[in-house]
Design a protein around this motif. Structure first.
Motif, mmCIF file in Angstrom:
data_model
loop_
_atom_site.group_PDB
_atom_site.id
_atom_site.type_symbol
_atom_site.label_atom_id
_atom_site.label_comp_id
_atom_site.label_asym_id
_atom_site.label_seq_id
_atom_site.Cartn_x
_atom_site.Cartn_y
_atom_site.Cartn_z
ATOM 1 N N THR A 192 84.826 123.149 114.011
ATOM 2 C CA THR A 192 84.824 123.248 115.453
ATOM 3 C C THR A 192 85.407 122.095 116.089
ATOM 4 O O THR A 192 85.842 121.060 115.356
ATOM 5 C CB THR A 192 83.155 123.441 115.765
ATOM 6 N N ALA A 193 85.609 122.003 117.240
ATOM 7 C CA ALA A 193 86.242 121.012 117.934
ATOM 8 C C ALA A 193 85.110 119.747 118.086
ATOM 9 O O ALA A 193 83.933 120.099 117.625
ATOM 10 C CB ALA A 193 86.403 121.420 119.633
ATOM 11 N N PRO A 194 85.646 118.631 118.343
ATOM 12 C CA PRO A 194 84.571 117.459 118.416
ATOM 13 C C PRO A 194 83.202 117.710 119.276
ATOM 14 O O PRO A 194 83.259 118.708 120.334
ATOM 15 C CB PRO A 194 85.360 116.292 118.925
ATOM 16 N N ALA A 195 82.269 117.177 118.899
ATOM 17 C CA ALA A 195 80.781 117.358 119.818
ATOM 18 C C ALA A 195 80.491 116.191 120.105
ATOM 19 O O ALA A 195 80.658 115.035 119.653
ATOM 20 C CB ALA A 195 79.925 118.025 118.424
ATOM 21 N N ARG A 196 79.412 116.337 121.186
ATOM 22 C CA ARG A 196 78.638 115.134 121.634
ATOM 23 C C ARG A 196 77.342 114.586 120.855
ATOM 24 O O ARG A 196 77.019 113.678 120.971
ATOM 25 C CB ARG A 196 78.034 115.579 123.258
ATOM 26 N N ARG A 254 77.848 109.207 120.864
ATOM 27 C CA ARG A 254 77.112 110.542 120.796
ATOM 28 C C ARG A 254 75.830 110.329 120.197
ATOM 29 O O ARG A 254 75.255 109.347 120.287
ATOM 30 C CB ARG A 254 78.042 111.098 119.356
ATOM 31 N N THR A 255 75.158 111.495 120.151
ATOM 32 C CA THR A 255 73.637 111.472 119.925
ATOM 33 C C THR A 255 73.229 112.096 119.023
ATOM 34 O O THR A 255 74.151 113.003 118.255
ATOM 35 C CB THR A 255 73.023 111.884 121.080
ATOM 36 N N ALA A 256 72.085 112.043 118.336
ATOM 37 C CA ALA A 256 71.614 112.812 117.141
ATOM 38 C C ALA A 256 70.399 113.966 117.661
ATOM 39 O O ALA A 256 69.492 113.787 118.309
ATOM 40 C CB ALA A 256 70.775 111.828 116.231
ATOM 41 N N SER A 257 70.673 115.080 117.476
ATOM 42 C CA SER A 257 69.900 116.213 117.776
ATOM 43 C C SER A 257 69.058 116.631 116.813
ATOM 44 O O SER A 257 69.206 116.750 115.639
ATOM 45 C CB SER A 257 70.729 117.112 118.381
ATOM 46 N N MET A 258 67.693 117.116 117.083
ATOM 47 C CA MET A 258 66.897 117.930 116.189
ATOM 48 C C MET A 258 67.492 119.251 115.649
ATOM 49 O O MET A 258 68.285 119.559 116.262
ATOM 50 C CB MET A 258 65.646 118.277 116.797
ATOM 51 N N GLU A 259 67.007 119.660 114.594
ATOM 52 C CA GLU A 259 67.589 121.106 114.261
ATOM 53 C C GLU A 259 67.222 122.209 115.067
ATOM 54 O O GLU A 259 66.102 122.221 115.659
ATOM 55 C CB GLU A 259 66.888 121.399 112.728
ATOM 56 N N LEU A 272 70.088 111.041 103.408
ATOM 57 C CA LEU A 272 70.569 111.480 105.024
ATOM 58 C C LEU A 272 71.497 112.861 104.852
ATOM 59 O O LEU A 272 72.462 112.822 104.140
ATOM 60 C CB LEU A 272 71.285 110.437 105.719
ATOM 61 N N TYR A 273 71.013 113.829 105.686
ATOM 62 C CA TYR A 273 71.709 114.864 105.740
ATOM 63 C C TYR A 273 71.753 115.483 107.034
ATOM 64 O O TYR A 273 71.103 115.664 107.757
ATOM 65 C CB TYR A 273 70.980 116.126 104.799
ATOM 66 N N VAL A 274 73.063 115.420 107.645
ATOM 67 C CA VAL A 274 73.416 115.714 108.872
ATOM 68 C C VAL A 274 74.319 116.977 108.928
ATOM 69 O O VAL A 274 75.221 117.279 107.949
ATOM 70 C CB VAL A 274 74.082 114.594 109.792
ATOM 71 N N ASP A 275 74.214 117.867 109.883
ATOM 72 C CA ASP A 275 75.013 118.902 110.103
ATOM 73 C C ASP A 275 75.784 118.871 111.259
ATOM 74 O O ASP A 275 75.699 117.866 112.064
ATOM 75 C CB ASP A 275 74.186 120.280 110.441
ATOM 76 N N SER A 276 76.839 119.634 111.209
ATOM 77 C CA SER A 276 78.024 119.552 112.565
ATOM 78 C C SER A 276 77.122 119.656 114.050
ATOM 79 O O SER A 276 76.046 120.255 114.077
ATOM 80 C CB SER A 276 78.992 120.653 112.444
ATOM 81 N N GLY A 277 77.628 118.985 115.032
ATOM 82 C CA GLY A 277 77.063 119.023 115.915
ATOM 83 C C GLY A 277 77.285 120.321 116.792
ATOM 84 O O GLY A 277 77.851 121.527 116.495
ATOM 85 N N GLY A 292 86.078 118.313 114.559
ATOM 86 C CA GLY A 292 84.579 117.906 114.482
ATOM 87 C C GLY A 292 84.277 117.448 112.965
ATOM 88 O O GLY A 292 83.512 116.538 112.894
ATOM 89 N N VAL A 293 85.073 117.862 112.249
ATOM 90 C CA VAL A 293 84.883 117.493 110.750
ATOM 91 C C VAL A 293 85.152 116.114 110.533
ATOM 92 O O VAL A 293 84.471 115.386 110.042
ATOM 93 C CB VAL A 293 85.544 118.220 109.796
ATOM 94 N N MET A 294 86.439 115.761 111.195
ATOM 95 C CA MET A 294 86.844 114.435 110.739
ATOM 96 C C MET A 294 86.158 113.539 111.797
ATOM 97 O O MET A 294 86.097 112.303 111.463
ATOM 98 C CB MET A 294 88.219 114.343 111.537
#
Length: 553
Positions: A411-415, A440-445, A469-474, A512-514
């Motif tokens: 995806t495109a970059p995320a907040r 940027r911020t960290a969001s809950m699932e 730590l496991y994060v998913d795309s924004g 978004g990936v980069m």
């Protein structure tokens, strides 16, 4: 020539490469993370030449050779006493000549068609499976959790019987995170792996999970492609003969027909199973039968492991994991394509290991050692990471923590980023600092009911006490907001996940990936230059394991 991350991230603020600083590696900030590397490695691993990267195939051989070559070119050293590989003993079991699943009911025989109505396999290493006239019992969610005061098997003997089980936890429809099983968030009790394990402990002959798309978080097409064809299990001295004879899934409509034939209402009974005190219900005068042959092949698949030795504390380790495997050849698409290429899942994540290794090596060795582990057989139940967790090359008591990368979305970059298991460990603070550099911020699932925490390789290390730590795309995209992010995730899940359509696309937006790759770099670098030992938060299920592990140090 490398394509630098900086040009992609300029709109996001302080995300460009810098030099100087006082770290052991002689550089702070983000390095020149290579988009070219990401594209090349992803495109190669996801090509038809690699045949979907199934363990034990020619596709594995090509994958192993390619990753060893890429790790070496990135500047890593072989990570297992001079070898790039760790053997992972597996058994490939391929069901053949499946009879179909037949239920003898008071209203006559009900036959379910393999693939369309049901799938079935076994973990038993044996050439033949026969389940004949096995009484059928509905055991609700199939949970035995004494610490939560819940036992769906209380008062019923299911030895030699076929149990029908609901997917997820009893409170999965709760909109909050409050409830006996974490409310909306799935616990391990909701995973299919647990349900089959518990059915085996109870002595069941067969275990059938009723597929429902929302609590499973994927459609029947995913079940069909994932559970047909060759299946991998860990090799075991007893050949898994203590497990159920057959494990499978049945379609929701098939379950409703089965219950109706037994004079029961499936929806009413499923609703009753959500409440404490539920009692398992035998389906009167209903017996199940299924049989199939197995082609059995023992083989050693391999984890790929490289290391960048630390400059001053080389016996302390920061771990990076991603799984290299996918499904190989699978249920063909309408156009006849039967290769599940696994581009997003997880060629991109594997490419990230190479790009991160390259960037860290270019920056110079940090204080601690950086370990890059590409594991096998994630798609078969996290078998490669489980094997490493139980047979670590580097002592887990000396492993500081780790980052897991699995199926980054294009995806495109995320907040934001979505944190799987937010609030479980002190690694969240490292993520927050890295996010701050990008604004940027960290969001809950958004879909905690999907149980992603138990579905990727970080879980195998977490069970051994290592903070992961496991994060998913924004989800909140700069262009289009959460609506665009949710639409992208839904499109992938519905149209490409675990299917032949998960292919490399030259038109992908890598922004978004980069962007996320820069976070992984910053967190890994800070952990490797720090003298801290992050832990799980007080009261977390893995805290005691970690405390015991570290006590000896």
């Amino acid at each position: 020539m490398r394509l630098l991350l900086a040009t992609l991230l300029l709109p996001l603020g302080a995300c460009t490469a810098t030099s100087g600083g006082t770290g052991t590696g002689g550089r702070t900030g983000d390095p020149g993370l290579s988009l070219e590397t990401m594209r090349t490695v992803t495109r190669t691993l996801a090509s038809d030449e690699f045949e979907g990267r199934a363990p034990g195939t020619a596709g594995e051989e090509k994958t192993l050779a390619y990753l060893a070559e890429q790790f070496a070119a990135a500047g890593l050293q072989p990570g297992n006493n001079g070898s790039w590989f760790q053997d992972v003993p597996l058994v490939e079991i391929t069901p053949r000549d499946v009879s179909g699943l037949t239920f003898d009911t008071p209203q006559g025989a009900l036959s379910l068609v393999y693939g369309a109505d049901m799938v079935v396999t076994t973990n038993r290493v044996t050439p033949r499976i026969d389940v004949n006239d096995s009484d059928v019992v509905f055991v609700g969610y199939g949970i035995n959790a004494p610490e939560r005061g819940w036992n769906d098997y209380a008062g019923v003997d299911v030895r030699g019987k076929t149990v029908v089980i609901l997917v997820n936890d009893p409170d999965w429809q709760t909109q909050s995170l409050e409830g006996p099983f974490g409310g909306r968030a799935m616990t391990y009790y909701g995973r299919w792996t647990y349900k089959y394990e518990e059915a085996a402990r109870q002595g069941a002959a067969a275990a059938l999970i009723v597929h429902q798309a929302e609590p499973a978080s994927y459609g029947w097409n995913v079940v069909q492609s994932s559970w047909s064809g060759p299946q991998q299990v860990a090799d075991a001295a007893d050949g898994h003969m203590g497990e159920t004879k057959a494990n499978g899934w049945i379609q929701l409509d098939a379950a409703r027909r089965l219950f109706a034939a037994a004079g029961q209402d499936f929806d009413r009974m499923a609703e009753a199973a959500k409440r404490p005190g539920f009692t398992a219900v035998p389906l009167e005068r209903v017996a199940a039968s299924v049989s199939f042959n197995n082609a059995v092949r023992r083989h050693a698949s391999k984890n790929v492991i490289g290391i960048l030795p630390g400059a001053t504390r080389p016996d302390e380790y920061v771990l990076h994991t991603a799984h290299w495997d996918h499904l190989g050849r699978c249920e063909a698409a309408p156009d006849g394509d039967d290769i599940c290429n696994g581009a997003i899942d997880n060629a991109v994540g594997t490419a990230a290991l190479v790009a991160l290794a390259e960037a860290h090596a270019d920056a110079g060795a940090p204080a601690r050692s950086l370990v890059f582990l590409a594991v096998t057989a994630e798609e078969s139940g996290l078998l490669g990471s489980k094997y490493y967790g139980e047979n670590p090359i580097y002592p887990l008591a000396q492993t500081v923590g780790g980052l897991n990368i699995d199926a980054p979305m294009m995806t495109a970059p995320a907040r934001d980023v979505v944190v799987i298991g937010k609030g479980k460990s002190q690694l969240d603070a490292y993520l927050e600092r890295a996010l701050a550099t990008q604004g940027r911020t960290a969001s809950m699932e958004p879909t905690p009911e999907a149980g992603y925490y138990y579905r990727s390789d970080h879980f195998s290390l977490a069970k051994q006490g290592v903070p992961m730590l496991y994060v998913d795309s924004g989800a909140d995209l700069i262009e289009g907001g959460t609506a665009a992010g949710e639409a992208a995730q839904a499109d992938y899940t519905e149209n490409r996940y675990h299917g032949p359509q998960d292919e490399y696309d030259p038109a992908w937006n890598w922004g978004g990936v980069m962007q996320d790759l820069a976070l992984y770099y910053r967190i890994g670098r800070e952990l490797a230059d720090s003298d801290e030992w992050p832990n799980w938060v007080e009261g977390d299920e893995f805290r005691a394991i970690r405390d015991a592990s570290r006590a000896g140090r």
